[in-house]
Design a protein around this motif. Structure first.
Motif, short mmCIF file in Angstrom:
data_model
loop_
_atom_site.label_atom_id
_atom_site.label_comp_id
_atom_site.label_asym_id
_atom_site.label_seq_id
_atom_site.Cartn_x
_atom_site.Cartn_y
_atom_site.Cartn_z
N GLU A 77 9.89 0.55 -3.06
CA GLU A 77 8.96 0.88 -2.77
C GLU A 77 9.32 3.40 -2.47
OE1 GLU A 77 5.73 -0.59 -1.52
OE2 GLU A 77 6.09 -1.81 -2.98
N VAL A 78 9.57 3.07 -1.27
CA VAL A 78 10.10 4.10 -1.21
C VAL A 78 11.35 4.14 -0.29
CG1 VAL A 78 9.24 5.83 0.84
CG2 VAL A 78 7.61 4.95 -0.11
N PRO A 79 12.08 5.44 -0.82
CA PRO A 79 11.58 6.26 -2.21
C PRO A 79 11.97 5.71 -3.24
CG PRO A 79 14.24 6.51 -0.95
CD PRO A 79 13.54 5.21 -0.86
N CYS A 80 12.83 4.11 -3.58
CA CYS A 80 13.10 4.01 -5.21
C CYS A 80 12.01 4.89 -6.11
CB CYS A 80 12.98 2.56 -4.55
SG CYS A 80 13.83 2.22 -3.28
N GLY A 127 0.30 -1.06 -0.16
CA GLY A 127 0.01 0.10 0.06
C GLY A 127 0.88 1.10 0.07
N LEU A 128 2.73 1.07 -0.26
CA LEU A 128 3.35 2.45 0.28
C LEU A 128 3.34 3.26 -1.08
CD1 LEU A 128 6.30 0.74 1.89
CD2 LEU A 128 4.93 2.61 2.55
N VAL A 129 2.75 2.30 -1.97
CA VAL A 129 2.95 3.34 -3.41
C VAL A 129 1.89 2.87 -4.57
CG1 VAL A 129 5.53 3.67 -3.80
CG2 VAL A 129 3.89 1.76 -4.46
N GLY A 130 1.71 3.59 -5.78
CA GLY A 130 0.82 3.55 -6.90
C GLY A 130 0.06 4.70 -6.60
#
Length: 297
Positions: free
Chosen positions: A217-220, A66-69
């Motif tokens: 995902e974060v911060p990639c 749920g971190l990115v998208g």
């Protein structure tokens, strides 16, 4: 690849009176004992796969954590609404970089170039350039060989993995590859290609790899944007006649030295940097809770 430096490639190009991409391509033919048609077809397939991955982006998907998208979709809508100031070309580059990084986090098909974590940089730059300037697929494939030659030398002299060199080795290498390839597409010769790559790489020296909760995902994902934008500005500088005051191969060596000096906590372990912030640690705690505990909250 039989070349251990960018200087060896441009020397071979000068001696044989062949462009950078052809020296790289012919070296691949020799190394893998394949025909020109086979190696060109394989690289063209890789570029076409980048295009299909871009087209298959789903702006409704979120990663399992749920971190990115959905950020690529948001930026695209902002561009359409006239709410960005970066200009159409650069905004499209940013959108594509976000989309590809999110697609990777959502387990969709991508091309690792050079790694999955940095998969958005090259397609963001190359696909947008082709869209805007109507370049042939053959020319784009030649740019891919140019980028591949740069990436292979970086891997040979330093590293391309965040676990060994920090994010400078992933996003930095991808940015250098894209910058060199873009300089070629813009009509640059060997000097413009290697100086675009060197400028891009040195702009990101020291970039640490600090994935929150150990996920790419974060911060990639957002770092793919900065890598892609950096590639465009570096190619523009090189094409204007601006050179790296530090020779390109020495920039790669400096990246290696910096990577070796970085502590392990900043090399993809998820123990330092943004991963060690209070919010980063909280995200980690939430994700390791059993699913039933998360559902009770």
């Amino acid at each position: 690849m039989s070349f251990h430096s960018l200087n060896e490639i441009i020397t071979a190009a000068a001696e044989q009176k062949k462009p950078f991409f052809r020296i790289v391509m012919e070296d691949d033919m020799s190394e893998r004992m394949v025909s020109e048609e086979e190696t060109f077809s394989a690289m063209r397939h890789m570029y076409d796969t980048m295009g299909r991955a871009d087209e298959s982006y789903d702006g409704t998907l979120k990663s399992a954590s749920g971190l990115v998208g959905t950020d690529g979709q948001k930026l695209e809508e902002a561009l359409k609404a006239g709410n960005t100031i970066s200009g159409s070309f650069m905004s499209q580059v940013m959108i594509r970089a976000l989309k590809m990084g999110e697609s990777n986090a959502c387990m969709k098909r991508i091309v690792a170039a050079p790694t999955a974590g940095s998969c958005g940089v090259m397609p963001a730059v190359f696909l947008t350039y082709q869209d805007c300037f109507g370049v042939s697929g053959e020319k784009m494939t030649e740019a891919m060989f140019t980028a591949a030659g740069i990436g292979t030398v970086i891997a040979e002299r330093a590293f391309i993995a965040g676990a060994t060199g920090g994010c400078q080795a992933e996003i930095g290498s991808a940015s250098a590859m894209a910058a060199g390839g873009l300089a070629y597409l813009m009509g640059g010769g060997e000097q413009e290609i290697i100086h675009a790559a060197a400028i891009a790489l040195k702009n990101l020296l020291g970039l640490v790899c600090d994935p929150v909760a150990g996920l790419v995902e974060v911060p990639c994902v957002k770092r793919n944007v900065i890598g892609a934008v950096n590639a465009v500005t570096s190619a523009d500088m090189a094409m204007a006649g601006i050179t790296s005051r530090i020779p390109p191969d020495e920039v790669i060596d400096a990246m290696r030295t910096i990577g070796m000096a970085l502590p392990c906590s900043l090399k993809e372990t998820g123990e330092g940097g943004l991963a060690a912030t209070p919010t980063g640690l909280k995200v980690m705690e939430e994700l390791v809770k059993p699913e039933r505990d998360r559902n009770r909250q």
